[in-house]
Design a protein around this motif. Structure first.
Motif, short mmCIF file in Angstrom:
data_model
loop_
_atom_site.label_atom_id
_atom_site.label_comp_id
_atom_site.label_asym_id
_atom_site.label_seq_id
_atom_site.Cartn_x
_atom_site.Cartn_y
_atom_site.Cartn_z
N GLU A 63 74.99 44.01 0.53
CA GLU A 63 73.70 43.60 1.10
C GLU A 63 72.77 43.09 -0.02
N ILE A 64 72.79 43.79 -1.16
CA ILE A 64 71.99 43.36 -2.31
C ILE A 64 72.42 41.97 -2.75
N ARG A 65 73.72 41.72 -2.80
CA ARG A 65 74.23 40.41 -3.23
C ARG A 65 73.81 39.31 -2.27
N GLU A 66 73.80 39.62 -0.98
CA GLU A 66 73.36 38.62 0.01
C GLU A 66 71.89 38.27 -0.21
N HIS A 67 71.07 39.28 -0.45
CA HIS A 67 69.64 39.04 -0.69
C HIS A 67 69.44 38.24 -1.99
N LEU A 68 70.19 38.60 -3.04
CA LEU A 68 70.07 37.88 -4.31
C LEU A 68 70.43 36.41 -4.15
N GLY A 69 71.49 36.16 -3.39
CA GLY A 69 71.89 34.78 -3.14
C GLY A 69 70.81 34.01 -2.40
N ALA A 70 70.19 34.68 -1.41
CA ALA A 70 69.13 34.04 -0.64
C ALA A 70 67.91 33.77 -1.51
N ILE A 71 67.57 34.71 -2.38
CA ILE A 71 66.43 34.54 -3.28
C ILE A 71 66.69 33.38 -4.25
N GLU A 72 67.92 33.33 -4.78
CA GLU A 72 68.27 32.26 -5.71
C GLU A 72 68.15 30.89 -5.05
#
Length: 212
Positions: A63-72
């Protein structure tokens, strides 16, 4: 005859000092998990891993990785002066490359000094031939590099890795900070120019020739 007394509840010790932890629900924060991640990335001095973020926010790593990708993706459109990047094995805010001229102008106005050509050349030799001794570096560059090596050590770009078993000379290598400053995840991401540098055997020959 005395009245029966109420059983006393055992006293519970209150946590003190560093044992006190603030309880929170990420989902109840104004920006949710994404806002929480951005808040952490805003204050870190070094890139932080997705596992560290997951531990701090008590969320699954995926879930953290999904959010990081979205932020990027959200900050990579050039409409913001900053972006989020995965560099050196972790995530952190960086200035957007579209604004490099502005940042460079600010830096050149005396906020911090840039590496000299000699420092950059020496750093390149170390990056591609590490671990490497000062004598071998000097053999490649054809000049004494003692002062330059001290500068790179002070800047935190290189580090003393080990000692050569035969000569007992100090061997140098690059640091995680070097990867961060170069925008690399690992040394494997270096451009393929290593074949243009002498290999270890040739370097040893050059070192021996330079000795009186």
């Amino acid at each position: 005859m005395s009245e029966p007394t109420e059983p006393m509840e055992p006293a519970v010790a209150e946590p003190e000092g560093d044992d006190v932890q603030v309880a929170f629900d990420v989902g109840e924060l104004p920006g949710g998990a994404r806002g929480a991640i951005e808040a952490v990335l805003m204050i870190v001095e070094e890139p932080v891993t997705d596992h560290a973020l997951a531990s701090a926010l008590e969320l699954p790593v995926e879930e953290i990785r999904e959010h990081l990708g979205a932020i990027e993706r959200a900050y990579n459109d050039g409409q913001h002066g900053f972006t989020v990047r995965n560099v050196g094995g972790g995530w952190r805010f960086y200035s957007h490359h579209a604004y490099a001229p502005v940042v460079e102008r600010f830096v050149l106005d005396g906020q911090q000094s840039r590496l000299t050509t000699a420092s950059l050349e020496t750093l390149a030799v170390i990056a591609y031939r590490q671990p490497i001794s000062r004598a071998r570096i000097s053999a490649v560059r054809g000049v004494n590099v003692d002062g330059v090596v001290r500068t790179l050590l002070t800047r935190g770009l290189i580090i003393e890795v080990t000692k050569d078993e035969e000569s007992n000379a100090t061997l140098y290598g690059t640091t995680p900070y070097f990867l961060e400053r170069m925008g690399l995840n690992s040394l494997d991401d270096l451009p393929p120019i290593a074949p243009y540098l002498p290999d270890a055997a040739v370097l040893d020959e050059l070192v021996n020739e330079a000795r009186p």
